[in-house]
Design a protein around this motif. Structure first.
Motif, PDB file in Angstrom:
ATOM      1  N   MET A 168     -14.581  13.440 -25.728  1.00  0.00           N
ATOM      2  CA  MET A 168     -15.762  13.393 -24.892  1.00  0.00           C
ATOM      3  C   MET A 168     -16.943  12.907 -25.718  1.00  0.00           C
ATOM      4  N   ASN A 169     -17.730  12.060 -25.131  1.00  0.00           N
ATOM      5  CA  ASN A 169     -18.946  11.552 -25.747  1.00  0.00           C
ATOM      6  C   ASN A 169     -20.028  12.620 -25.658  1.00  0.00           C
ATOM      7  N   LEU A 170     -20.682  12.942 -26.782  1.00  0.00           N
ATOM      8  CA  LEU A 170     -21.715  13.973 -26.760  1.00  0.00           C
ATOM      9  C   LEU A 170     -22.993  13.500 -26.088  1.00  0.00           C
ATOM     10  N   ASP A 171     -23.070  12.224 -25.732  1.00  0.00           N
ATOM     11  CA  ASP A 171     -24.223  11.722 -25.004  1.00  0.00           C
ATOM     12  C   ASP A 171     -24.085  11.933 -23.504  1.00  0.00           C
ATOM     13  N   SER A 172     -22.931  12.395 -23.069  1.00  0.00           N
ATOM     14  CA  SER A 172     -22.727  12.673 -21.649  1.00  0.00           C
ATOM     15  C   SER A 172     -21.729  13.822 -21.495  1.00  0.00           C
ATOM     16  N   TRP A 173     -21.805  14.487 -20.361  1.00  0.00           N
ATOM     17  CA  TRP A 173     -20.942  15.623 -20.058  1.00  0.00           C
ATOM     18  C   TRP A 173     -20.840  15.743 -18.548  1.00  0.00           C
ATOM     19  N   PHE A 174     -20.063  16.679 -18.063  1.00  0.00           N
ATOM     20  CA  PHE A 174     -19.782  16.787 -16.639  1.00  0.00           C
ATOM     21  C   PHE A 174     -20.881  17.506 -15.861  1.00  0.00           C
ATOM     22  N   VAL A 175     -21.299  18.668 -16.343  1.00  0.00           N
ATOM     23  CA  VAL A 175     -22.266  19.483 -15.602  1.00  0.00           C
ATOM     24  C   VAL A 175     -23.291  20.097 -16.549  1.00  0.00           C
ATOM     25  N   THR A 176     -24.521  20.196 -16.073  1.00  0.00           N
ATOM     26  CA  THR A 176     -25.576  20.912 -16.778  1.00  0.00           C
ATOM     27  C   THR A 176     -25.906  22.147 -15.957  1.00  0.00           C
ATOM     28  N   GLU A 177     -25.854  23.305 -16.597  1.00  0.00           N
ATOM     29  CA  GLU A 177     -26.127  24.564 -15.905  1.00  0.00           C
ATOM     30  C   GLU A 177     -27.414  25.190 -16.431  1.00  0.00           C
ATOM     31  N   VAL A 178     -28.214  25.712 -15.512  1.00  0.00           N
ATOM     32  CA  VAL A 178     -29.422  26.471 -15.854  1.00  0.00           C
ATOM     33  C   VAL A 178     -29.165  27.914 -15.440  1.00  0.00           C
ATOM     34  N   TRP A 179     -29.284  28.825 -16.382  1.00  0.00           N
ATOM     35  CA  TRP A 179     -29.004  30.229 -16.114  1.00  0.00           C
ATOM     36  C   TRP A 179     -29.902  31.110 -16.974  1.00  0.00           C
ATOM     37  N   TYR A 180     -30.028  32.380 -16.581  1.00  0.00           N
ATOM     38  CA  TYR A 180     -30.883  33.322 -17.293  1.00  0.00           C
ATOM     39  C   TYR A 180     -30.064  34.187 -18.242  1.00  0.00           C
ATOM     40  N   CYS A 181     -30.511  34.271 -19.478  1.00  0.00           N
ATOM     41  CA  CYS A 181     -29.877  35.137 -20.476  1.00  0.00           C
ATOM     42  C   CYS A 181     -30.724  36.390 -20.623  1.00  0.00           C
ATOM     43  N   ASP A 182     -30.120  37.558 -20.381  1.00  0.00           N
ATOM     44  CA  ASP A 182     -30.870  38.807 -20.498  1.00  0.00           C
ATOM     45  C   ASP A 182     -30.469  39.614 -21.730  1.00  0.00           C
ATOM     46  N   GLN A 183     -29.751  38.997 -22.653  1.00  0.00           N
ATOM     47  CA  GLN A 183     -29.361  39.671 -23.891  1.00  0.00           C
ATOM     48  C   GLN A 183     -30.606  39.931 -24.738  1.00  0.00           C
ATOM     49  N   LYS A 184     -30.735  41.140 -25.243  1.00  0.00           N
ATOM     50  CA  LYS A 184     -31.921  41.525 -26.010  1.00  0.00           C
ATOM     51  C   LYS A 184     -32.154  40.545 -27.162  1.00  0.00           C
ATOM     52  N   GLY A 185     -33.371  40.062 -27.244  1.00  0.00           N
ATOM     53  CA  GLY A 185     -33.735  39.110 -28.281  1.00  0.00           C
ATOM     54  C   GLY A 185     -33.551  37.660 -27.873  1.00  0.00           C
ATOM     55  N   TRP A 186     -32.813  37.423 -26.803  1.00  0.00           N
ATOM     56  CA  TRP A 186     -32.543  36.060 -26.334  1.00  0.00           C
ATOM     57  C   TRP A 186     -33.046  35.846 -24.910  1.00  0.00           C
ATOM     58  N   GLU A 187     -33.823  36.767 -24.374  1.00  0.00           N
ATOM     59  CA  GLU A 187     -34.246  36.691 -22.988  1.00  0.00           C
ATOM     60  C   GLU A 187     -34.916  35.350 -22.701  1.00  0.00           C
ATOM     61  N   GLY A 188     -34.439  34.691 -21.669  1.00  0.00           N
ATOM     62  CA  GLY A 188     -35.024  33.419 -21.271  1.00  0.00           C
ATOM     63  C   GLY A 188     -34.027  32.554 -20.522  1.00  0.00           C
ATOM     64  N   TRP A 189     -34.460  31.365 -20.195  1.00  0.00           N
ATOM     65  CA  TRP A 189     -33.653  30.424 -19.416  1.00  0.00           C
ATOM     66  C   TRP A 189     -32.902  29.488 -20.344  1.00  0.00           C
ATOM     67  N   VAL A 190     -31.651  29.244 -20.006  1.00  0.00           N
ATOM     68  CA  VAL A 190     -30.766  28.471 -20.871  1.00  0.00           C
ATOM     69  C   VAL A 190     -30.250  27.249 -20.113  1.00  0.00           C
ATOM     70  N   VAL A 191     -30.212  26.118 -20.811  1.00  0.00           N
ATOM     71  CA  VAL A 191     -29.602  24.899 -20.292  1.00  0.00           C
ATOM     72  C   VAL A 191     -28.329  24.677 -21.103  1.00  0.00           C
ATOM     73  N   THR A 192     -27.188  24.727 -20.417  1.00  0.00           N
ATOM     74  CA  THR A 192     -25.886  24.598 -21.075  1.00  0.00           C
ATOM     75  C   THR A 192     -25.150  23.385 -20.514  1.00  0.00           C
ATOM     76  N   HIS A 193     -24.536  22.613 -21.398  1.00  0.00           N
ATOM     77  CA  HIS A 193     -23.777  21.430 -21.007  1.00  0.00           C
ATOM     78  C   HIS A 193     -22.285  21.782 -21.062  1.00  0.00           C
ATOM     79  N   LYS A 194     -21.549  21.409 -20.012  1.00  0.00           N
ATOM     80  CA  LYS A 194     -20.117  21.730 -19.960  1.00  0.00           C
ATOM     81  C   LYS A 194     -19.301  20.508 -19.540  1.00  0.00           C
ATOM     82  N   ASP A 195     -18.048  20.492 -19.999  1.00  0.00           N
ATOM     83  CA  ASP A 195     -17.136  19.431 -19.573  1.00  0.00           C
ATOM     84  C   ASP A 195     -16.452  19.854 -18.268  1.00  0.00           C
ATOM     85  N   LYS A 196     -15.571  19.005 -17.771  1.00  0.00           N
ATOM     86  CA  LYS A 196     -14.936  19.293 -16.476  1.00  0.00           C
ATOM     87  C   LYS A 196     -13.966  20.472 -16.535  1.00  0.00           C
TER      88      LYS A 196
END
Length: 78
Positions: A1-29
């Motif tokens: 897989m080319n690291l310049d492209s991927w299948f899906v981008t997900e936006v989700w909230y992380c509530d783990q202590k010390g990491w609280e905030g919104w995360v953008v994660t790239h995933k393959d198919k």
């Protein structure tokens, strides 16, 4: 897989202590993470970045979740 492209981008909230905030994660198919996730204090900033990836054809889908983990919406590249 080319690291310049991927299948899906997900936006989700992380509530783990010390990491609280919104995360953008790239995933393959196969739902495996590709590269490093990006962390944002504001949901709007995370969604803007995910939308930029979608608009630049770096991914085929963008999925956004609510803070409680429920699905909010999905967008597909035009």
């Amino acid at each position: 897989m080319n690291l310049d492209s991927w299948f899906v981008t997900e936006v989700w909230y992380c509530d783990q202590k010390g990491w609280e905030g919104w995360v953008v994660t790239h995933k393959d198919k196969y739902d495996d993470c590709v590269g490093e996730s990006e962390y944002y204090h504001l949901k709007s900033d995370a969604v803007d970045m995910a939308q930029a990836y979608l608009d630049s054809d770096r991914c085929q889908f963008m999925i956004v979740e609510k803070k409680n983990g429920e699905h909010q919406y999905t967008r597909q590249v035009a």
